[in-house]
Every structure is written in structure tokens, then in C-alpha cells.
Write a protein that holds these residues in place. Structure first.
Motif, PDB file in Angstrom:
ATOM      1  N   GLN A   1       0.753  -1.151  -0.008  1.00 20.68           N
ATOM      2  CA  GLN A   1       0.205  -0.053  -0.025  1.00 20.68           C
ATOM      3  C   GLN A   1       0.803   1.185  -0.064  1.00 20.68           C
ATOM      4  OE1 GLN A   1      -2.578  -1.278   3.445  1.00 20.68           O
ATOM      5  NE2 GLN A   1      -3.959  -0.184   2.327  1.00 20.68           N
TER       6      GLN A   1
ATOM      7  N   ILE B   1       2.270   1.236  -8.723  1.00 20.62           N
ATOM      8  CA  ILE B   1       1.516  -0.150  -9.463  1.00 20.62           C
ATOM      9  C   ILE B   1       2.444  -0.933 -10.118  1.00 20.62           C
ATOM     10  CG2 ILE B   1      -0.071  -1.199 -10.880  1.00 20.62           C
ATOM     11  CD1 ILE B   1      -2.131   1.149  -9.813  1.00 20.62           C
TER      12      ILE B   1
ATOM     13  N   THR C   1       3.812  -4.356  -8.770  1.00 14.06           N
ATOM     14  CA  THR C   1       3.276  -5.679  -9.703  1.00 14.06           C
ATOM     15  C   THR C   1       4.611  -5.836 -10.548  1.00 14.06           C
ATOM     16  OG1 THR C   1       2.788  -4.246 -11.368  1.00 14.06           O
ATOM     17  CG2 THR C   1       0.936  -4.747  -9.741  1.00 14.06           C
TER      18      THR C   1
ATOM     19  N   GLU D   1      -2.171  -3.776 -16.836  1.00  8.78           N
ATOM     20  CA  GLU D   1      -3.472  -4.021 -16.409  1.00  8.78           C
ATOM     21  C   GLU D   1      -4.485  -4.696 -17.392  1.00  8.78           C
ATOM     22  OE1 GLU D   1      -6.987  -0.576 -15.502  1.00  8.78           O
ATOM     23  OE2 GLU D   1      -5.199   0.029 -15.870  1.00  8.78           O
TER      24      GLU D   1
ATOM     25  N   TRP E   1     -11.827  -4.718  -7.657  1.00  8.55           N
ATOM     26  CA  TRP E   1     -10.243  -4.598  -7.780  1.00  8.55           C
ATOM     27  C   TRP E   1      -9.946  -5.043  -9.314  1.00  8.55           C
ATOM     28  CZ3 TRP E   1      -6.690  -5.518  -3.565  1.00  8.55           C
ATOM     29  CH2 TRP E   1      -7.202  -5.237  -2.411  1.00  8.55           C
TER      30      TRP E   1
ATOM     31  N   TYR F   1      -4.377  -7.442 -12.819  1.00  5.05           N
ATOM     32  CA  TYR F   1      -3.033  -7.009 -13.581  1.00  5.05           C
ATOM     33  C   TYR F   1      -2.211  -8.382 -13.855  1.00  5.05           C
ATOM     34  CZ  TYR F   1      -3.282  -2.072 -12.972  1.00  5.05           C
ATOM     35  OH  TYR F   1      -3.327  -0.771 -13.011  1.00  5.05           O
TER      36      TYR F   1
ATOM     37  N   ALA G   1      -1.611  -9.584 -10.246  1.00  2.00           N
ATOM     38  CA  ALA G   1      -2.020  -8.730  -9.200  1.00  2.00           C
ATOM     39  C   ALA G   1      -3.555  -8.516  -9.167  1.00  2.00           C
ATOM     40  CB  ALA G   1      -1.054  -7.711  -9.259  1.00  2.00           C
TER      41      ALA G   1
ATOM     42  N   VAL H   1      -5.539  -4.999  -7.820  1.00  2.00           N
ATOM     43  CA  VAL H   1      -5.189  -3.604  -7.586  1.00  2.00           C
ATOM     44  C   VAL H   1      -6.563  -2.929  -7.155  1.00  2.00           C
ATOM     45  CG1 VAL H   1      -4.267  -1.306  -8.448  1.00  2.00           C
ATOM     46  CG2 VAL H   1      -3.252  -3.488  -8.878  1.00  2.00           C
TER      47      VAL H   1
ATOM     48  N   ARG I   1      -7.748   0.764  -6.433  1.00  3.76           N
ATOM     49  CA  ARG I   1      -7.324   2.383  -6.217  1.00  3.76           C
ATOM     50  C   ARG I   1      -8.567   2.981  -5.325  1.00  3.76           C
ATOM     51  NH1 ARG I   1      -4.976   4.499 -11.718  1.00  3.76           N
ATOM     52  NH2 ARG I   1      -3.914   2.692 -12.568  1.00  3.76           N
TER      53      ARG I   1
ATOM     54  N   THR J   1      -3.115   3.440  -2.782  1.00  7.42           N
ATOM     55  CA  THR J   1      -3.518   2.235  -3.698  1.00  7.42           C
ATOM     56  C   THR J   1      -3.041   1.071  -2.901  1.00  7.42           C
ATOM     57  OG1 THR J   1      -2.870   3.775  -5.625  1.00  7.42           O
ATOM     58  CG2 THR J   1      -2.821   1.155  -5.980  1.00  7.42           C
ATOM     59  N   THR J   2      -3.950  -0.004  -3.153  1.00  6.97           N
ATOM     60  CA  THR J   2      -3.598  -1.124  -2.383  1.00  6.97           C
ATOM     61  C   THR J   2      -3.397  -2.444  -3.463  1.00  6.97           C
ATOM     62  OG1 THR J   2      -5.012  -0.644  -0.697  1.00  6.97           O
ATOM     63  CG2 THR J   2      -4.522  -3.201  -0.794  1.00  6.97           C
ATOM     64  N   VAL J   3      -2.070  -2.935  -3.502  1.00  9.16           N
ATOM     65  CA  VAL J   3      -2.021  -4.115  -4.297  1.00  9.16           C
ATOM     66  C   VAL J   3      -1.648  -5.579  -3.780  1.00  9.16           C
ATOM     67  CG1 VAL J   3      -0.120  -5.090  -6.028  1.00  9.16           C
ATOM     68  CG2 VAL J   3      -0.739  -2.516  -5.997  1.00  9.16           C
TER      69      VAL J   3
END
Length: 179
Positions: free
Chosen positions: A108, A117, A121, A126, A138, A141, A148, A150, A152, A157-159
Motif C-alpha cells: 500500500q 503499481i 506488480t 492492467e 479490484w 493485472y 496482481a 489492484v 485504487r 492504492t492497495t496491491v
């Protein structure tokens, strides 16, 4: 006298060459015996489990967004790395391994999403595929190193990324809690 020295020179060179070959053979034999009797394990090393509770509490106090960490994952998930860097866009990292040896990371940050990102990643691309996890949508990716999920959100941003297949990434994303 000259003929005696000449005959010893040729014979001495043959002895020296023979001695070198014998020495090399003995050294090779000794190395082979040592290799056979010294235990060696070619399997991957056992990864040490880390306790990330202190870092998580610190990150939750310091970050400008709700820091997420998984809760309720089965015991076959092992946390192996953790860090929080307030100087680096409030970046949170938690690395996990499952029982099958697959790696999943929760990342994050408040960094610009496109830059963050790409880094989190390992340059995955994407896709047009989205999936609903909890109340959030989510985006998937796909990449050569990591796949991944992702998310937003406003301000961060959380991955969830790694070598694990999407069903395992989804399992980690479903387990994320911010309190």
C-alpha cells in the motif's frame, strides 16, 4: 661429466610431470570423497516466519490511510517480510508464503498510482477484468513475474501481487482488514 647432467635433466622432467599427475589425481579423489560425505541439501531453505504485529500497529498510527493486513488466513500462510516507510509515501509491505511455496505481497502507498503499481506488480499490465471483493472492485493485472489485484482508493492504492494464482491472491485480498 656433461653427459651425466644431460641424462638426469630428461629423467627429472618426467618425474616432475608424473608427480604432478599423481598429486592431481589424489586431490581429485579427496575432493570426491569429501563431496560424498558432506551433507548437502538442494531444496529451498525453510523461510523464517515473522511477527508483523508491531510494524502493523506502527504503520496504522503513522500512515495517512487505513493500513490493511490479512486476518483469519489458515496456518499454512507464513508472513516472511514486513516493513513500513513513512518517508517513502507511507509505503506498507507485507510478504507472505503459502504451503505450496507461492509468494504473495500486500503493498500500500500514497505514491502516484501508475508509478507505485508498476513497482509493486513488477511491471504487470492492467487487464480489463475486474472482480468484486467485499465492497470494493479490484482490477486484475497480469505479468511475467507477478499477477496482481489492484484497488485504487482516494488517497492510497492497495496491491495484492505475487507468484500465486488469482484464487490465492483473491483469498488474501478477502482477508484484508484495516482495523
Amino acid at each position: 661429466m656433461g653427459s651425466v647432467a644431460g641424462s638426469n635433466g630428461k629423467n627429472g622432467k618426467q618425474k616432475t610431470a608424473r608427480d604432478m599427475i599423481l598429486s592431481l589425481g589424489l586431490i581429485s579423489l579427496a575432493a570426491g570423497v569429501i563431496y560424498l560425505f558432506i551433507p548437502h541439501d538442494d531444496s529451498a531453505p525453510d523461510l523464517k516466519r515473522v511477527d508483523y504485529r508491531v510494524e502493523l500497529l506502527t504503520a496504522r498510527r503513522a500512515a495517512s490511510y487505513p493500513v490493511a493486513a490479512p486476518e483469519g488466513l489458515s496456518a499454512d500462510w507464513k508472513a516472511t517480510s514486513v516493513r513500513f516507510s513513512g518517508e517513502n509515501f507511507d509505503r506498507w509491505h507485507l510478504g507472505l508464503h503459502d504451503s505450496e511455496g507461492e509468494y504473495v505481497t500486500v503493498e500500500q502507498s500514497t505514491q502516484k498510482p501508475s508509478v507505485f503499481i508498476a513497482d509493486a506488480t513488477q511491471s504487470a499490465r492492467e487487464t480489463k477484468v475486474t472482480q468484486r471483493i467485499g465492497d470494493a472492485t479490484w482490477t486484475r493485472y497480469e505479468g511475467e513475474k507477478y499477477d496482481a489485484l489492484v484497488l485504487r482508493e482516494k488517497g492510497s492504492t492497495t496491491v495484492v501481487a505475487g507468484t500465486a494464482p488469482f484464487d490465492r491472491l483473491t483469498k488474501v485480498a478477502q482477508a484484508l482488514r484495516t482495523t
